[in-house]
Design an enzyme around this catalytic site. Structure first.
Site, mmCIF file in Angstrom:
data_model
loop_
_atom_site.group_PDB
_atom_site.id
_atom_site.type_symbol
_atom_site.label_atom_id
_atom_site.label_comp_id
_atom_site.label_asym_id
_atom_site.label_seq_id
_atom_site.Cartn_x
_atom_site.Cartn_y
_atom_site.Cartn_z
ATOM 1 N N ARG A 1 1.307 14.179 13.783
ATOM 2 C CA ARG A 1 1.730 14.006 12.389
ATOM 3 C C ARG A 1 1.863 15.316 11.612
ATOM 4 N NH1 ARG A 1 -1.161 8.862 9.775
ATOM 5 N NH2 ARG A 1 0.855 8.594 8.791
ATOM 6 N N CYS B 1 -5.043 8.214 9.645
ATOM 7 C CA CYS B 1 -5.263 7.520 10.913
ATOM 8 C C CYS B 1 -4.939 8.441 12.090
ATOM 9 C CB CYS B 1 -4.359 6.285 10.990
ATOM 10 S SG CYS B 1 -4.994 4.873 10.096
ATOM 11 N N LYS C 1 0.832 -1.224 0.000
ATOM 12 C CA LYS C 1 0.000 0.000 0.000
ATOM 13 C C LYS C 1 0.855 1.259 0.000
ATOM 14 C CE LYS C 1 -1.704 1.565 4.062
ATOM 15 N NZ LYS C 1 -1.545 2.957 4.493
ATOM 16 N N ASN C 2 1.801 1.334 0.926
ATOM 17 C CA ASN C 2 2.520 2.604 1.089
ATOM 18 C C ASN C 2 3.507 2.884 -0.049
ATOM 19 O OD1 ASN C 2 1.018 3.209 3.299
ATOM 20 N ND2 ASN C 2 2.515 2.479 4.794
ATOM 21 N N ASP D 1 4.116 -0.092 12.327
ATOM 22 C CA ASP D 1 2.882 -0.646 11.762
ATOM 23 C C ASP D 1 2.622 -2.088 12.209
ATOM 24 O OD1 ASP D 1 2.538 1.761 10.503
ATOM 25 O OD2 ASP D 1 3.216 1.084 8.538
ATOM 26 N N ARG E 1 -8.918 0.196 4.348
ATOM 27 C CA ARG E 1 -7.941 1.137 3.798
ATOM 28 C C ARG E 1 -6.639 0.435 3.437
ATOM 29 N NH1 ARG E 1 -6.730 6.233 7.247
ATOM 30 N NH2 ARG E 1 -5.423 6.467 5.421
HETATM 31 C C1 EPZ Z 1 4.532 6.456 6.827
HETATM 32 O O1 EPZ Z 1 3.884 7.523 7.481
HETATM 33 C C2 EPZ Z 1 3.473 5.403 6.608
HETATM 34 N N1 EPZ Z 1 2.393 5.960 5.813
HETATM 35 C C3 EPZ Z 1 2.938 4.919 7.941
HETATM 36 O O2 EPZ Z 1 2.043 3.856 7.703
HETATM 37 C C4 EPZ Z 1 4.104 4.384 8.782
HETATM 38 O O3 EPZ Z 1 3.607 4.051 10.053
HETATM 39 C C5 EPZ Z 1 5.181 5.463 8.921
HETATM 40 O O4 EPZ Z 1 5.592 5.912 7.608
HETATM 41 C C6 EPZ Z 1 6.408 4.982 9.655
HETATM 42 O O5 EPZ Z 1 6.956 3.867 9.013
HETATM 43 C C7 EPZ Z 1 2.490 6.047 4.499
HETATM 44 O O6 EPZ Z 1 3.481 5.683 3.892
HETATM 45 C C8 EPZ Z 1 1.318 6.575 3.756
HETATM 46 P P1 EPZ Z 1 6.896 9.590 9.050
HETATM 47 P P2 EPZ Z 1 4.541 8.953 7.548
HETATM 48 O O7 EPZ Z 1 6.878 10.853 8.281
HETATM 49 O O8 EPZ Z 1 5.238 9.215 6.270
HETATM 50 C C9 EPZ Z 1 7.091 12.821 12.587
HETATM 51 C C10 EPZ Z 1 0.025 2.665 7.937
HETATM 52 O O9 EPZ Z 1 -0.625 2.134 8.868
HETATM 53 N N2 EPZ Z 1 7.137 13.861 11.550
HETATM 54 O O10 EPZ Z 1 8.082 8.690 8.932
HETATM 55 O O11 EPZ Z 1 3.498 9.880 8.007
HETATM 56 C C11 EPZ Z 1 5.728 12.117 12.644
HETATM 57 O O12 EPZ Z 1 4.794 12.860 13.378
HETATM 58 C C12 EPZ Z 1 0.666 4.003 8.092
HETATM 59 O O13 EPZ Z 1 0.124 2.141 6.826
HETATM 60 C C13 EPZ Z 1 7.387 15.158 11.921
HETATM 61 O O14 EPZ Z 1 7.580 15.478 13.092
HETATM 62 O O15 EPZ Z 1 5.595 8.723 8.717
HETATM 63 C C14 EPZ Z 1 6.102 10.806 13.276
HETATM 64 O O16 EPZ Z 1 6.158 10.964 14.659
HETATM 65 C C15 EPZ Z 1 0.322 4.728 9.331
HETATM 66 N N3 EPZ Z 1 7.404 16.127 10.935
HETATM 67 C C16 EPZ Z 1 7.511 10.539 12.732
HETATM 68 O O17 EPZ Z 1 8.007 11.802 12.258
HETATM 69 C C17 EPZ Z 1 7.200 15.829 9.622
HETATM 70 O O18 EPZ Z 1 7.220 16.746 8.789
HETATM 71 C C18 EPZ Z 1 7.576 9.554 11.585
HETATM 72 O O19 EPZ Z 1 6.653 9.935 10.575
HETATM 73 C C19 EPZ Z 1 6.974 14.496 9.262
HETATM 74 C C20 EPZ Z 1 6.938 13.520 10.248
#
Ligand code: EPZ
Length: 444
Positions: free
Chosen positions: A138, A133, A39-40, A326, A418
């Site tokens: 985020r 979610c 998916k991702n 995840d 989803r």
């Molecule tokens: C991706 O989310 C995935 N989603 C998530 O999968 C997955 O859990 C996550 O990566 C971690 O592996 C998709 O690919 C669509 P991050 P993402 O940016 O990109 C903080 C699922 O169930 N952060 O690596 O949103 C953030 O708040 C989903 O399939 C900032 O602070 O994850 C988090 O605490 C849920 N500022 C951490 O970094 C930013 O600008 C990691 O988030 C961006 C992120």
């Protein structure tokens, strides 16, 4: 006197009542399950196809609500999208709008991924702050700082719309050296895609190393982008003038595969998963091995899990190649009936323990405080009505239901749909007893 309650009947039977899963637990699973495309990866690659002024053919696309939403988003931007089975044809020669619709972006965080490609192609993008979610705050600050470092002007307009544009004097984004405070998957994807058509070289330090980043980089490289280092913490992108047509197959979904491994472990079953990239599942396999499960790799793309005694382990979620956030919820279900006490520390998202209350409703003994959860293994779970609160929480409740004695009713299936492609038919083929009940149809 014992009063017998039929769980399904305790629900209000209004016409709005959504479908739910009814699971009869304690059935052994056997056989082989086909793992769908990731998916991702698929979502990120669909957004990146906006970069290409030619035909893109994507294969191994999973059948998911989020994929439909991303298709709708691309169509709302004027892009042609045609799906046939697992193949998606995208043609973004003409992008007629630079504005992503709020109704879609507010429901799926991955839709924010269009900001980089839109900005690159059109020099302007208006994308609402994303939803998705409810697992934490985020923010998107790292995405926006990255685009600013590349010369974009970025403002948040009233109503929470991110307005980004490339100043007309340069016309293109400019290569930059960008250090990410956190190895954010989303920020890495956004900067990497924006840099493919930028002027000069972009270096991302402390980049995310997830397999989905590598898949996105491979897709971009097949279109003619110049990217090196994807899969390490330093990615270098040399901007090119144009990208060409591509025919690309998405990698198998490591989180779906991990969820089926947990389904096998929690039911003490012998099942095989195909196709998988075992390397992508190393952190999950290592945890299952240390819990006492037996997992073997058969050939290069098949995994088999065999029954084992389940022992407690501690888990800390980390960016790849650490243990994936995840998989945290499905593992919590598994640890709830493993022998001994386990501690799970969730370090990626600050609000990803909402499944604890639901697992406890099934007889688990879990206490969560802050980002830690103490799981005291109990001999068994008991079926109960439970509510899914996010995508991976819904998977945790399904695997818990497979192991529980009696009937589990899982509500909130819009989360499950989803991210899991036909999960109930895949589980049924393995011998699980579960069915989706649509109360409206059932009444008629
Ligand atoms: C991706 O989310 C995935 N989603 C998530 O999968 C997955 O859990 C996550 O990566 C971690 O592996 C998709 O690919 C669509 P991050 P993402 O940016 O990109 C903080 C699922 O169930 N952060 O690596 O949103 C953030 O708040 C989903 O399939 C900032 O602070 O994850 C988090 O605490 C849920 N500022 C951490 O970094 C930013 O600008 C990691 O988030 C961006 C992120």
């Amino acid at each position: 006197m014992t009063i017998k309650i039929n769980i399904a009947e305790t629900r209000t039977k209004s016409s709005e009542e959504p479908p739910f899963l009814e699971i009869q637990g304690r059935k052994k699973l056997s056989g082989e399950v086909k793992i769908s495309g990731a998916k991702n990866s698929a979502l990120a690659i669909m957004a990146a196809s906006l970069l290409c002024q030619d035909d893109c053919r994507l294969r191994n696309i999973p059948s998911l609500v989020d994929i439909n939403r991303m298709s709708q988003l691309l169509q709302a931007l004027g892009v042609k999208v045609h799906r046939q089975g697992e193949t998606l044809d995208i043609n973004a020669i003409n992008i007629s709008s630079s504005q992503a619709p709020y109704e879609i972006v507010s429901r799926m965080r991955a839709s924010f991924d269009v900001i980089g490609p839109l900005l690159t192609r059109l020099g302007v993008a208006r994308v609402p702050l994303p939803g998705g979610c409810a697992i934490g705050a985020r923010p998107v600050d790292l995405y926006l700082q990255g685009l600013q470092a590349m010369g974009a002007s970025v403002q948040i307009e009233s109503g929470g719309i991110v307005y980004a544009c490339v100043p007309s004097k340069s016309g293109r984004l400019q290569g930059a050296e960008i250090y990410l405070n956190k190895p954010s998957v989303g920020a890495t994807k956004t900067i990497m895609t924006a840099a493919t058509l930028a002027e000069g070289e972009t270096k991302i330090e402390n980049a995310a190393q997830e397999p989905e980043i590598v898949d996105l980089a491979n897709f971009c490289c097949q279109m003619g982008a110049k990217i090196s280092g994807a899969g390490t913490n330093t990615i270098v992108i040399s901007g090119v003038d144009r990208l060409q047509s591509v025919d690309y197959s998405i990698i198998p979904d490591r989180i779906e595969a991990g969820t089926f491994l947990v389904a096998g472990a929690i039911t003490h079953s012998d099942i095989s998963l195909y196709p998988v990239i075992p390397e992508h599942l190393m952190p999950v396999i290592a945890k299952l091995n240390s819990m006492g499960c037996r997992i073997i790799t058969e050939g290069s793309d098949r995994l088999r899990i065999m029954p084992g005694n389940l022992k407690a382990v501690d888990i800390e979620t980390l960016p790849y190649p650490g243990f994936p956030t995840d998989m945290q919820a499905p593992f919590m279900a598994l640890l709830s009936i493993s022998e001994g006490n386990s501690i799970i520390s969730e370090t990626i998202f600050e609000n990803r323990f909402r499944h604890v209350a639901e697992l406890n409703r099934m007889g688990a003994d879990i206490r969560a405080k802050g980002n830690h959860a103490l799981i005291r293994g109990v001999p068994k779970l008991a079926g109960a009505p439970v509510m899914a609160t996010d995508l991976r929480a819904s998977a945790a409740l399904v695997v818990a239901g497979l192991a529980a004695e009696g009937t589990t009713i899982v509500q909130g299936l819009h989360h499950l749909d989803r991210g899991y492609d036909n999960i109930e038919s895949k589980l049924q083929k393995l011998g699980a007893s579960l069915q989706r009940i649509n109360p409206v149809q059932a009444k008629n």
